[in-house]
Scaffold this motif. Structure first.
Motif, PDB file in Angstrom:
ATOM      1  N   GLN A 217       0.818  -1.212   0.000  1.00 20.73           N
ATOM      2  CA  GLN A 217       0.000   0.000   0.000  1.00 20.73           C
ATOM      3  C   GLN A 217       0.851   1.261   0.000  1.00 20.73           C
ATOM      4  O   GLN A 217       0.518   2.250  -0.658  1.00 20.73           O
ATOM      5  N   THR A 218       1.958   1.232   0.723  1.00 24.74           N
ATOM      6  CA  THR A 218       2.828   2.400   0.818  1.00 24.74           C
ATOM      7  C   THR A 218       3.380   2.813  -0.538  1.00 24.74           C
ATOM      8  O   THR A 218       3.570   4.002  -0.805  1.00 24.74           O
ATOM      9  N   ASN A 219       3.602   1.850  -1.414  1.00 19.86           N
ATOM     10  CA  ASN A 219       4.231   2.136  -2.704  1.00 19.86           C
ATOM     11  C   ASN A 219       3.239   2.336  -3.840  1.00 19.86           C
ATOM     12  O   ASN A 219       3.651   2.494  -4.993  1.00 19.86           O
ATOM     13  N   VAL A 220       1.949   2.339  -3.537  1.00 16.44           N
ATOM     14  CA  VAL A 220       0.925   2.542  -4.560  1.00 16.44           C
ATOM     15  C   VAL A 220       0.650   4.032  -4.718  1.00 16.44           C
ATOM     16  O   VAL A 220       0.305   4.715  -3.756  1.00 16.44           O
ATOM     17  N   GLY A 221       0.793   4.543  -5.943  1.00 12.21           N
ATOM     18  CA  GLY A 221       0.656   5.977  -6.166  1.00 12.21           C
ATOM     19  C   GLY A 221      -0.773   6.468  -6.292  1.00 12.21           C
ATOM     20  O   GLY A 221      -1.050   7.642  -6.072  1.00 12.21           O
ATOM     21  N   ALA A 222      -1.699   5.574  -6.661  1.00 15.35           N
ATOM     22  CA  ALA A 222      -3.090   5.985  -6.861  1.00 15.35           C
ATOM     23  C   ALA A 222      -4.024   4.946  -6.261  1.00 15.35           C
ATOM     24  O   ALA A 222      -3.763   3.741  -6.316  1.00 15.35           O
ATOM     25  N   LYS A 223      -5.111   5.429  -5.677  1.00 17.06           N
ATOM     26  CA  LYS A 223      -6.128   4.548  -5.119  1.00 17.06           C
ATOM     27  C   LYS A 223      -7.497   5.019  -5.613  1.00 17.06           C
ATOM     28  O   LYS A 223      -7.762   6.215  -5.690  1.00 17.06           O
ATOM     29  N   ILE A 224      -8.343   4.060  -5.925  1.00 22.16           N
ATOM     30  CA  ILE A 224      -9.730   4.391  -6.229  1.00 22.16           C
ATOM     31  C   ILE A 224     -10.599   3.471  -5.384  1.00 22.16           C
ATOM     32  O   ILE A 224     -10.429   2.242  -5.390  1.00 22.16           O
ATOM     33  N   LEU A 238      -8.385   5.007   2.331  1.00 20.90           N
ATOM     34  CA  LEU A 238      -8.223   6.432   2.047  1.00 20.90           C
ATOM     35  C   LEU A 238      -7.691   7.256   3.203  1.00 20.90           C
ATOM     36  O   LEU A 238      -7.249   8.387   3.012  1.00 20.90           O
ATOM     37  N   GLY A 239      -7.770   6.700   4.426  1.00 22.56           N
ATOM     38  CA  GLY A 239      -7.425   7.493   5.600  1.00 22.56           C
ATOM     39  C   GLY A 239      -8.563   8.386   6.042  1.00 22.56           C
ATOM     40  O   GLY A 239      -8.395   9.255   6.899  1.00 22.56           O
ATOM     41  N   SER A 240      -9.748   8.195   5.466  1.00 24.18           N
ATOM     42  CA  SER A 240     -10.934   8.980   5.816  1.00 24.18           C
ATOM     43  C   SER A 240     -12.168   8.112   5.604  1.00 24.18           C
ATOM     44  O   SER A 240     -12.076   6.994   5.092  1.00 24.18           O
ATOM     45  N   ARG A 241     -13.345   8.649   5.960  1.00 23.56           N
ATOM     46  CA  ARG A 241     -14.597   7.898   5.821  1.00 23.56           C
ATOM     47  C   ARG A 241     -15.312   8.179   4.506  1.00 23.56           C
ATOM     48  O   ARG A 241     -16.452   7.774   4.313  1.00 23.56           O
ATOM     49  N   ARG A 242     -14.657   8.837   3.567  1.00 19.47           N
ATOM     50  CA  ARG A 242     -15.346   9.327   2.370  1.00 19.47           C
ATOM     51  C   ARG A 242     -15.969   8.206   1.528  1.00 19.47           C
ATOM     52  O   ARG A 242     -17.030   8.395   0.937  1.00 19.47           O
ATOM     53  N   ALA A 243     -15.339   7.039   1.456  1.00 19.92           N
ATOM     54  CA  ALA A 243     -15.910   5.952   0.667  1.00 19.92           C
ATOM     55  C   ALA A 243     -17.156   5.375   1.337  1.00 19.92           C
ATOM     56  O   ALA A 243     -18.054   4.866   0.663  1.00 19.92           O
TER      57      ALA A 243
END
Length: 322
Positions: A217-224, A238-243
């Motif tokens: 996860q640390t080396n992944v540049g993009a997340k969806i 995401l580090g947040s509850r947005r999803a």
């Protein structure tokens, strides 16, 4: 939202009254694929977004069942194949290849359908990465340039990664060893693959340290991330509850690159449309004018694609094309 330049005491908030569409058709936006190694991300309030493997390097796709994760994964692969000719796809689909079956007919795509084949695929990619590093060092280059070096970009796509990576209590020796080795090999590819022109795309319903290693996860540049059922699931990605707070709309997701999180509506490509697009790509690749630089790195010795676990299964690396 952000601080105005020159003043840390004023918080500027920009609101938009524009509603995202509930559906975006792939056919309506595929003309956005103007650069090689790009794929379609989706419609955001600021406009339509595309992704570029050369900048993002690796990608994580997450979300609960039915939210659009699988559709996004496959349309992104189609986009990469349409925009790029010097490209290989190595797809790991441990649901017997059901999700990636359509791609199996392409000459620059390899589909691993069993754990043994998946681990061997990752081993061969790490070996290729190491060989490319030797080439770069010998020639004084910083990274692979496909046109200059006559080497294709390699994309590893792992569908439902938790099936491959999870180490559970009570697992027998072989299964546990395969899972641990797959995690280690994937970590090497995400950590070092960029310079070698190797990219990793991981898709999964669950993101925990047991399913996808935090090193990866640390080396992944993009997340969806599509809609998830719990706040912790969203926070893990995401580090947040947005999803978790996303509306219940198929194809609605949060696109996260660096510190920027944007809500998007991703393109929809039906099964039949996917099949048609792949048939068009197959015809183009079969022409004399459009070919990858290399043959696939490994091919099964059996005509059935040999994704069965038995004593006779042997994988052999293919020779590079002249």
């Amino acid at each position: 939202i952000g601080f105005r330049e020159g003043s840390k005491q004023i918080l500027e908030v920009i609101l938009s009254d524009k509603d995202l569409p509930k559906r975006v058709l792939f056919a309506a936006v595929e003309e956005k694929l103007t650069e090689p190694y790009t794929f379609l991300v989706g419609e955001a309030n600021a406009g339509f977004l595309t992704g570029d493997l050369r900048q993002l390097h690796h990608m994580l796709i997450a979300g609960s069942t039915g939210g659009g994760k699988s559709v996004f994964f496959k349309q992104a692969l189609v986009g990469l194949l349409k925009s790029s000719r010097h490209l290989h796809l190595y797809l790991i689909d441990l649901k017997r290849g059901v999700e990636m079956k359509l791609f199996d007919k392409l000459p620059n795509v390899y589909v691993a359908k069993e754990v043994v084949a998946a681990v061997e695929c990752l081993r061969r990619l790490v070996k290729e990465m190491e060989e490319r590093f030797i080439y770069l060092e010998k020639n004084g280059y910083a990274e692979i340039d496909p046109e200059r070096d006559q080497m294709d970009r390699l994309v590893v796509g792992i569908d439902e990664a938790s099936v491959l990576f999870t180490v559970e209590k009570g697992m027998n020796g072989d299964n546990k060893q395969y899972a641990l080795e797959a995690r280690d090999l994937s970590d090497k590819l995400t950590k070092l693959g960029r310079a070698a022109g190797i990219h990793v795309i991981i898709a999964t319903q669950k993101i925990t340290k047991e399913t996808v290693d935090t090193r990866v996860q640390t080396n992944v540049g993009a997340k969806i991330c599509f809609r998830v059922n719990t706040i912790p699931s969203s926070v893990n990605v995401l580090g947040s509850r947005r999803a978790f707070d996303l509306p219940d709309i198929k194809g609605r997701a949060i696109w996260s690159v660096g510190s920027n999180d944007l809500e998007v509506q991703v393109p929809y490509l039906s099964h039949e449309e996917t099949k048609e697009e792949i048939e068009n790509i197959e015809r183009e690749l079969s022409s004399n004018n459009v070919k990858p630089f290399q043959e696939l790195l490994l091919t099964p010795t059996r005509t059935e694609q040999a994704n069965k676990i038995d004593d006779e299964l042997v994988f052999q690396p293919a020779e590079k094309a002249e």
